[in-house]
Design a protein around this motif. Structure first.
Motif, PDB file in Angstrom:
ATOM      1  N   GLN A  57       0.819  -1.213   0.000  1.00 40.67           N
ATOM      2  CA  GLN A  57       0.000   0.000   0.000  1.00 40.67           C
ATOM      3  C   GLN A  57       0.853   1.264   0.000  1.00 40.67           C
ATOM      4  O   GLN A  57       0.384   2.324  -0.402  1.00 40.67           O
ATOM      5  CB  GLN A  57      -0.915   0.023   1.228  1.00 40.67           C
ATOM      6  CG  GLN A  57      -1.969  -1.058   1.236  1.00 40.67           C
ATOM      7  CD  GLN A  57      -3.042  -0.831   0.207  1.00 40.67           C
ATOM      8  OE1 GLN A  57      -3.389   0.299  -0.092  1.00 40.67           O
ATOM      9  NE2 GLN A  57      -3.559  -1.910  -0.357  1.00 40.67           N
ATOM     10  N   ARG A  62       1.526   3.751  -5.890  1.00 37.71           N
ATOM     11  CA  ARG A  62       0.183   3.697  -5.281  1.00 37.71           C
ATOM     12  C   ARG A  62      -0.152   5.006  -4.582  1.00 37.71           C
ATOM     13  O   ARG A  62      -1.268   5.502  -4.689  1.00 37.71           O
ATOM     14  CB  ARG A  62       0.110   2.549  -4.293  1.00 37.71           C
ATOM     15  CG  ARG A  62      -1.185   2.541  -3.510  1.00 37.71           C
ATOM     16  CD  ARG A  62      -1.743   1.173  -3.349  1.00 37.71           C
ATOM     17  NE  ARG A  62      -2.853   1.053  -2.456  1.00 37.71           N
ATOM     18  CZ  ARG A  62      -4.018   1.660  -2.561  1.00 37.71           C
ATOM     19  NH1 ARG A  62      -4.224   2.511  -3.525  1.00 37.71           N
ATOM     20  NH2 ARG A  62      -4.985   1.444  -1.708  1.00 37.71           N
ATOM     21  N   LYS A  65      -1.004   7.544  -7.190  1.00 38.24           N
ATOM     22  CA  LYS A  65      -2.304   7.248  -7.789  1.00 38.24           C
ATOM     23  C   LYS A  65      -3.437   7.695  -6.860  1.00 38.24           C
ATOM     24  O   LYS A  65      -4.401   8.324  -7.305  1.00 38.24           O
ATOM     25  CB  LYS A  65      -2.414   5.746  -8.055  1.00 38.24           C
ATOM     26  CG  LYS A  65      -3.715   5.322  -8.682  1.00 38.24           C
ATOM     27  CD  LYS A  65      -3.733   3.815  -8.887  1.00 38.24           C
ATOM     28  CE  LYS A  65      -5.097   3.378  -9.391  1.00 38.24           C
ATOM     29  NZ  LYS A  65      -5.210   1.919  -9.443  1.00 38.24           N
TER      30      LYS A  65
END
Length: 105
Positions: A57, A62, A65
Motif C-alpha cells: 500500500q 500507489r 495514484k
C-alpha cells in the motif's frame, strides 16, 4: 502390625492418587502450551501478511495514484507555485486563492 499396614496402604493410595493427578495436570499444561504456540505461529503469519500488505500500500506509485484520484492533487510546476515573503503577503495570497476557488479562507 495391622495398624502399620493400614497406614502404609493409605500412604500408597494417596501417593498413587497424587501421581495420577500430577500426570493429568502435566498433560493439561502441555496441551495448553501447544495450543498457545500454534496461536503464536498463526499471529506471526498474520503479522507478516499485514506487513506485506502495508508495504504494497505504501509504494510510491500507489501513493501518487491515490493522491491524484482521491485527493485530486497534481504535480508542482512553476505556474502553480507562489513565493510568499511575509505574513501579510501570505494572508493576501490565501485570501486571493480562496476567492478564486469560491472557498472560505
Amino acid at each position: 502390625m495391622g495398624r502399620l499396614n493400614f497406614i502404609l496402604l493409605i500412604a500408597v493410595l494417596a501417593s498413587g492418587l497424587m501421581l495420577v493427578r500430577s500426570a493429568y495436570e502435566a498433560r493439561r499444561l502441555f496441551t495448553a502450551v501447544d495450543r498457545e504456540q500454534a496461536e503464536g505461529r498463526r499471529l506471526e503469519a498474520d503479522s507478516q501478511r499485514l506487513q506485506a500488505e502495508r508495504h504494497a500500500q505504501a509504494t510510491n506509485i500507489r501513493v501518487e495514484k491515490v493522491a491524484r484520484e482521491r485527493l485530486q492533487m497534481r504535480g508542482i510546476t512553476p505556474a502553480v507555485s507562489q513565493q510568499v515573503d511575509d505574513q501579510q503577503g501570505a494572508r493576501a495570497t490565501v485570501a486571493a486563492a480562496a476567492a478564486s476557488t469560491g472557498a472560505r479562507p
